[in-house]
Motif scaffolding. Sequence first.
Motif, PDB file in Angstrom:
ATOM      1  N   TYR A 202       0.765  -1.129   0.183  1.00 19.01           N
ATOM      2  CA  TYR A 202       0.017  -0.126  -0.047  1.00 19.01           C
ATOM      3  C   TYR A 202       0.864   1.334  -0.006  1.00 19.01           C
ATOM      4  N   ILE A 203       2.131   1.105   0.563  1.00 14.64           N
ATOM      5  CA  ILE A 203       3.137   2.487   0.648  1.00 14.64           C
ATOM      6  C   ILE A 203       3.136   3.308  -0.607  1.00 14.64           C
ATOM      7  N   GLN A 204       2.920   2.314  -1.836  1.00 15.05           N
ATOM      8  CA  GLN A 204       3.388   3.023  -3.324  1.00 15.05           C
ATOM      9  C   GLN A 204       2.113   3.901  -3.458  1.00 15.05           C
ATOM     10  N   TYR A 205       0.852   3.732  -3.019  1.00 16.20           N
ATOM     11  CA  TYR A 205      -0.386   4.616  -3.351  1.00 16.20           C
ATOM     12  C   TYR A 205       0.025   5.714  -2.476  1.00 16.20           C
ATOM     13  N   PHE A 206       0.746   6.070  -1.602  1.00 10.33           N
ATOM     14  CA  PHE A 206       0.877   7.381  -0.738  1.00 10.33           C
ATOM     15  C   PHE A 206       1.958   8.022  -1.279  1.00 10.33           C
ATOM     16  N   VAL A 207       3.145   7.599  -1.721  1.00  5.10           N
ATOM     17  CA  VAL A 207       4.442   8.240  -2.072  1.00  5.10           C
ATOM     18  C   VAL A 207       5.065   7.749  -3.065  1.00  5.10           C
ATOM     19  N   ARG A 208       5.838   8.775  -3.661  1.00  8.39           N
ATOM     20  CA  ARG A 208       6.592   8.250  -4.840  1.00  8.39           C
ATOM     21  C   ARG A 208       7.862   7.508  -4.578  1.00  8.39           C
ATOM     22  N   GLN A 209       8.533   6.970  -5.457  1.00  8.60           N
ATOM     23  CA  GLN A 209       9.710   6.155  -5.172  1.00  8.60           C
ATOM     24  C   GLN A 209      11.054   7.213  -5.045  1.00  8.60           C
ATOM     25  N   ALA A 210      12.103   6.869  -4.105  1.00  8.45           N
ATOM     26  CA  ALA A 210      13.044   7.677  -3.901  1.00  8.45           C
ATOM     27  C   ALA A 210      13.953   7.802  -5.200  1.00  8.45           C
TER      28      ALA A 210
ATOM     29  N   PHE B  36      -8.379   4.635  14.432  1.00  7.11           N
ATOM     30  CA  PHE B  36      -8.375   5.916  13.959  1.00  7.11           C
ATOM     31  C   PHE B  36      -6.904   6.573  13.752  1.00  7.11           C
ATOM     32  N   GLU B  37      -6.862   7.500  12.832  1.00  8.82           N
ATOM     33  CA  GLU B  37      -5.644   8.291  12.463  1.00  8.82           C
ATOM     34  C   GLU B  37      -5.809   9.643  12.576  1.00  8.82           C
ATOM     35  N   VAL B  38      -4.669  10.377  13.334  1.00 12.09           N
ATOM     36  CA  VAL B  38      -4.826  11.902  13.646  1.00 12.09           C
ATOM     37  C   VAL B  38      -3.585  12.642  12.963  1.00 12.09           C
ATOM     38  N   ASP B  39      -3.826  13.642  12.187  1.00 13.76           N
ATOM     39  CA  ASP B  39      -2.698  14.431  11.772  1.00 13.76           C
ATOM     40  C   ASP B  39      -2.887  15.897  11.461  1.00 13.76           C
ATOM     41  N   PHE B  40      -1.810  16.714  11.026  1.00 15.68           N
ATOM     42  CA  PHE B  40      -2.100  17.979  10.493  1.00 15.68           C
ATOM     43  C   PHE B  40      -3.012  17.766   9.403  1.00 15.68           C
ATOM     44  N   SER B  41      -3.853  19.076   9.280  1.00 15.79           N
ATOM     45  CA  SER B  41      -5.056  18.909   8.313  1.00 15.79           C
ATOM     46  C   SER B  41      -4.458  18.861   6.678  1.00 15.79           C
ATOM     47  N   MET B  42      -3.223  19.299   6.462  1.00 15.71           N
ATOM     48  CA  MET B  42      -2.694  19.357   5.220  1.00 15.71           C
ATOM     49  C   MET B  42      -2.283  17.665   4.885  1.00 15.71           C
ATOM     50  N   ILE B  43      -1.907  16.994   6.038  1.00 15.34           N
ATOM     51  CA  ILE B  43      -1.256  15.791   5.496  1.00 15.34           C
ATOM     52  C   ILE B  43      -2.510  14.878   5.326  1.00 15.34           C
ATOM     53  N   VAL B  44      -3.449  15.025   6.300  1.00 14.38           N
ATOM     54  CA  VAL B  44      -5.116  14.281   6.169  1.00 14.38           C
ATOM     55  C   VAL B  44      -5.461  14.514   4.939  1.00 14.38           C
ATOM     56  N   ALA B  45      -5.561  15.768   4.466  1.00 12.40           N
ATOM     57  CA  ALA B  45      -6.416  16.200   3.097  1.00 12.40           C
ATOM     58  C   ALA B  45      -5.591  15.411   1.865  1.00 12.40           C
TER      59      ALA B  45
ATOM     60  N   LYS C  36      -3.851  12.427   2.255  1.00 13.38           N
ATOM     61  CA  LYS C  36      -4.102  11.019   2.587  1.00 13.38           C
ATOM     62  C   LYS C  36      -5.459  10.615   2.052  1.00 13.38           C
ATOM     63  N   ILE C  37      -6.509  11.518   2.177  1.00 12.89           N
ATOM     64  CA  ILE C  37      -8.037  11.459   1.696  1.00 12.89           C
ATOM     65  C   ILE C  37      -7.911  11.566   0.393  1.00 12.89           C
ATOM     66  N   TYR C  38      -7.387  12.263  -0.150  1.00  9.62           N
ATOM     67  CA  TYR C  38      -7.352  12.482  -1.827  1.00  9.62           C
ATOM     68  C   TYR C  38      -6.779  11.250  -2.429  1.00  9.62           C
ATOM     69  N   ASN C  39      -5.736  10.628  -1.556  1.00 12.81           N
ATOM     70  CA  ASN C  39      -4.945   9.372  -2.343  1.00 12.81           C
ATOM     71  C   ASN C  39      -6.024   8.281  -1.969  1.00 12.81           C
ATOM     72  N   ILE C  40      -6.684   8.225  -1.033  1.00 13.09           N
ATOM     73  CA  ILE C  40      -7.723   7.116  -0.597  1.00 13.09           C
ATOM     74  C   ILE C  40      -8.908   7.153  -1.646  1.00 13.09           C
ATOM     75  N   LYS C  41      -9.420   8.270  -1.776  1.00 11.57           N
ATOM     76  CA  LYS C  41     -10.497   8.501  -2.768  1.00 11.57           C
ATOM     77  C   LYS C  41     -10.118   8.263  -4.265  1.00 11.57           C
ATOM     78  N   SER C  42      -9.244   8.386  -4.617  1.00 13.19           N
ATOM     79  CA  SER C  42      -8.621   8.247  -5.861  1.00 13.19           C
ATOM     80  C   SER C  42      -7.964   6.951  -6.515  1.00 13.19           C
ATOM     81  N   LYS C  43      -7.791   6.042  -5.547  1.00 10.96           N
ATOM     82  CA  LYS C  43      -6.960   4.932  -5.621  1.00 10.96           C
ATOM     83  C   LYS C  43      -7.638   3.952  -4.948  1.00 10.96           C
TER      84      LYS C  43
ATOM     85  N   ILE D 295     -17.383  11.683   4.136  1.00 12.08           N
ATOM     86  CA  ILE D 295     -15.893  12.034   3.882  1.00 12.08           C
ATOM     87  C   ILE D 295     -16.145  13.250   3.411  1.00 12.08           C
ATOM     88  N   ASP D 296     -15.040  14.212   3.662  1.00 15.30           N
ATOM     89  CA  ASP D 296     -14.806  15.456   3.136  1.00 15.30           C
ATOM     90  C   ASP D 296     -13.400  15.811   3.170  1.00 15.30           C
ATOM     91  N   ALA D 297     -12.861  16.956   2.734  1.00 13.44           N
ATOM     92  CA  ALA D 297     -11.497  17.037   2.471  1.00 13.44           C
ATOM     93  C   ALA D 297     -10.599  16.845   3.509  1.00 13.44           C
TER      94      ALA D 297
END
Length: 333
Positions: A45-53, A114-123, A125-132, A150-152
């Motif tokens: 699953y990590i490949q869906y959240f972050v680019r390869q080094a 539950f996961e909690v984080d900064f709003s920018m990081i949460v947004a 992650k949610i974008y990735n979840i919705k689109s993949k 589900i919202d932003a």
Amino acid sequence: MAAAARDSPSFAGSEEADEAVRGTCEDASICKRFAVSIGYWKDPYIQYFVRQAKERKAPEINRGYYARVHGVSQLLKAFLKKTECNCQIINLGAGMDTMFWRLKDENLLPKKYFEVDFSMIVARKIYNIKSKPPLSKPIMESHSGESFLIDAHSLDSSRYSILAADLRDSSELEEKLKKFNMDTQLPTLLIAECVLVYMTPQQSASLLKWAANTFQAAMVINYEQVNMADRFGQIMIENMQRRQCSLAGVEACKSLESQRERLLLNGWETANAIDMMKVYSYLPQADVKRIEGLEFLDEKELLEQLMQHYCICWATKDSCNLGNVSLSFRRSV
């Protein structure tokens, strides 16, 4: 590991400080994806959240992340086994962590994650979840009932929630978690990986005290720096400062004893802390031998120094005497 030892948030104060720590989320995620790509552990699953080094990561960095991921996972799964998954998990500063999806694959989901984080990081992650679909499908498969939000900046299903909150404000955190059906009567595991060190000692103490006082039976796992008063620790601090990233909570990272003491002073009944070199020695040795064969390690002394400057701490509180949160590492062969 020293250069990218964060999964997310910070809360020292200024927007500039918060922004610097948000950047470490990306660094940590890229390091994890690289280690996965060369076979240190499996994470589809990590490949869906972050680019390869763009470049190889040093072997000592990869082994450090291997020990971190497996050490935290070992404690987490022991908690799930003790509670027979009749519990909830709250990942504080979750970043791009994929634990929910991996637990679902193993049929080990708690009642709610539950996961909690900064709003920018949460947004993001949610974008990735919705689109993949490989991310959204497991959430929908585990969902039951009509209520699905589900919202932003938040997502709430019956088994998984992600929300934006400031960990410096415990009352806001509790309010948001309760809105998404956090149950203070359920045995609860809280995870913080390189989170408390970015908060002032007063802020992290407040968060730990809130957690100890809120749940009838609870465990906390904290992964972060230790032995930071020596020369190697000072170099680590200077490296972070060069990236405008202040370790506001480094005072609690002086020693394993100072890590344990912070937990005991803030309402936890038992507390343990071991450095990552010891964690590494406790992991299943057949798998350790396998990963040590993946790439040549020239700097064994550097690996040991890095491992001795990170630790896993865990603490328990069980006013109901359920006896289900007394966990320990055992040497595996």
